[in-house]
Design a protein around this motif. Sequence first.
Motif, short mmCIF file in Angstrom:
data_model
loop_
_atom_site.label_atom_id
_atom_site.label_comp_id
_atom_site.label_asym_id
_atom_site.label_seq_id
_atom_site.Cartn_x
_atom_site.Cartn_y
_atom_site.Cartn_z
N VAL A 12 0.98 -0.78 -0.01
CA VAL A 12 0.16 -0.07 -0.27
C VAL A 12 1.39 1.55 -0.28
O VAL A 12 1.60 1.06 0.09
CB VAL A 12 -0.97 -0.08 1.13
N CYS B 155 -7.02 -0.32 12.39
CA CYS B 155 -7.25 -1.00 11.52
C CYS B 155 -8.87 -1.10 11.24
O CYS B 155 -8.82 -2.05 11.63
CB CYS B 155 -6.03 -1.28 11.05
N PRO B 156 -9.12 -0.55 10.28
CA PRO B 156 -10.59 -1.11 10.25
C PRO B 156 -11.48 -2.71 9.72
O PRO B 156 -11.76 -2.98 10.53
CB PRO B 156 -11.05 -0.51 9.22
N HIS C 260 -8.50 -4.92 11.02
CA HIS C 260 -7.85 -5.67 11.89
C HIS C 260 -8.96 -5.39 13.43
O HIS C 260 -9.38 -6.54 14.26
CB HIS C 260 -7.08 -5.53 12.76
FE1 SF4 Z 1 -4.33 -0.63 6.57
FE2 SF4 Z 1 -5.03 -2.36 7.88
FE3 SF4 Z 1 -5.28 -2.92 5.50
FE4 SF4 Z 1 -3.54 -2.96 7.79
S1 SF4 Z 1 -5.08 -4.66 6.96
S2 SF4 Z 1 -2.99 -2.22 4.89
S3 SF4 Z 1 -3.62 -1.26 8.64
S4 SF4 Z 1 -6.21 -1.58 6.20
#
Ligand code: SF4
Length: 305
Positions: free
Chosen positions: A60, A171-172, A174
Motif C-alpha cells: 500500500v 485498522c478497520p 483488524h
Molecule cells: Fe492498513 Fe489494515 Fe490494510 Fe494493514 S490491514 S494495510 S493496517 S487497512
Amino acid sequence: MIKDIQEEILRLKKERGAVILAHCYQTHDILEVADYVGDSFGLAQNARKTDAQTVIMCGVRFMAETVKILCPEKTVLLPEADAGCPMAEMISPDKLRELRNRYPEHAVVAYINTTAELKTLCDVCVTSSSAAKIIKRMPQDKILFIPDKNLGSYIAAQCPDKEIVTAQGCCPVHAAVTEADVKDAKKAHPNALLLVHPECDRTVVKHADFVGSTTEIMDFAKNSPAEEFIIGTENSIVQHLGIDCPEKRFFPLSKNFICRNMQLTKLSSLLHCLKGNYGEEITMPEETRLLAKKSIDEMLRLGNG
Ligand code: SF4
Ligand code: 13P
C-alpha cells in the motif's frame, strides 16, 4: 497462464533492472516473483539495501512512500495507485499539531502506517515488530502514540515504565474482528494455537497464544511444533502458510479478514506496471521527504540489533 505472466514479469524485471518488494499480505503469485517479502520493518530495511534503480512496491501507498523517503534517487512505483491504508489517513496534520499542543512533554511515536506528511511531525516511526524495542530504547518516558489505539495499548502493556497516551485511530480490517470470532474459531478448532496481529482489539489479543507482526506470525507458525493454527490477521497469511507448510493446518480467525487495499494489486497490475503503462511513480516535495526521513532513520537506528 499464471506461470506465463510470472515469466514475463521476471523477464521485464531483469530488462529494467528493477526489484520487486512485496508485503506479506500480497497474493502468493506475487510473492513468487518478488525479490524480498516481509513485514513493514523488513521492507524498510531492504529498501535501503538494493542497488536497483527502480523499486516496485507491491503493498500500500505508505510502504511505497517509505521506500521513496529512504531512496530519493530511485524510481519508486506503486502498481495500484488506489492501494492506500485507511489508518494512514485517520489523523490529519492539524489534528496531530493539536495533540502535540495538548501533550507538550510527550515524544510523538508514529506507526509507520501514516502518510509522509504526518511523519514530518513525528519524532520516531515504529512498526508492529519493532515498536516495543524502540520505545524501550527511547530516552523519553512520556509517549504520544499515533494513530493505532490497539497497537498503542498493546505496546503500553509491554512498556510498563513508559507513560503512553494513544490516539483514536485503528485498522478497520483488524478492529472488525471480535471476541465472538475468537470463541467460534476456538470452538471449531480446539487444538489450534491462536496467532494474532497487535492491530486487533485487546479483547481479541488477550486470547492469543502468540502476538506479532505478519512476518513474526509466519515464522512462529513455521517453527512451532504445533500442527494447527488460527490466524488472527489478513487471510492471505492463511494461504501462504498453507502452501509453505502443507503438513500443518491453518484456519482464518474470521472469513471477513480481508484488506481490500492490499488485495487490489494483482499479478496483472505488476505486469503492466513493469511494461510502463500502469501504476504510479511516487514523488513528494524534498522538504517533506527530509523531515519524514528523520523519523524513519530513527526507527532503523533504534530498531536494528
Ligand atoms: Fe492498513 Fe489494515 Fe490494510 Fe494493514 S490491514 S494495510 S493496517 S487497512
Ligand atoms: P506488519 O508490519 O506486521 O507487516 O503490518 C503491516 C500492516 O499493515 C498490518 O495490517
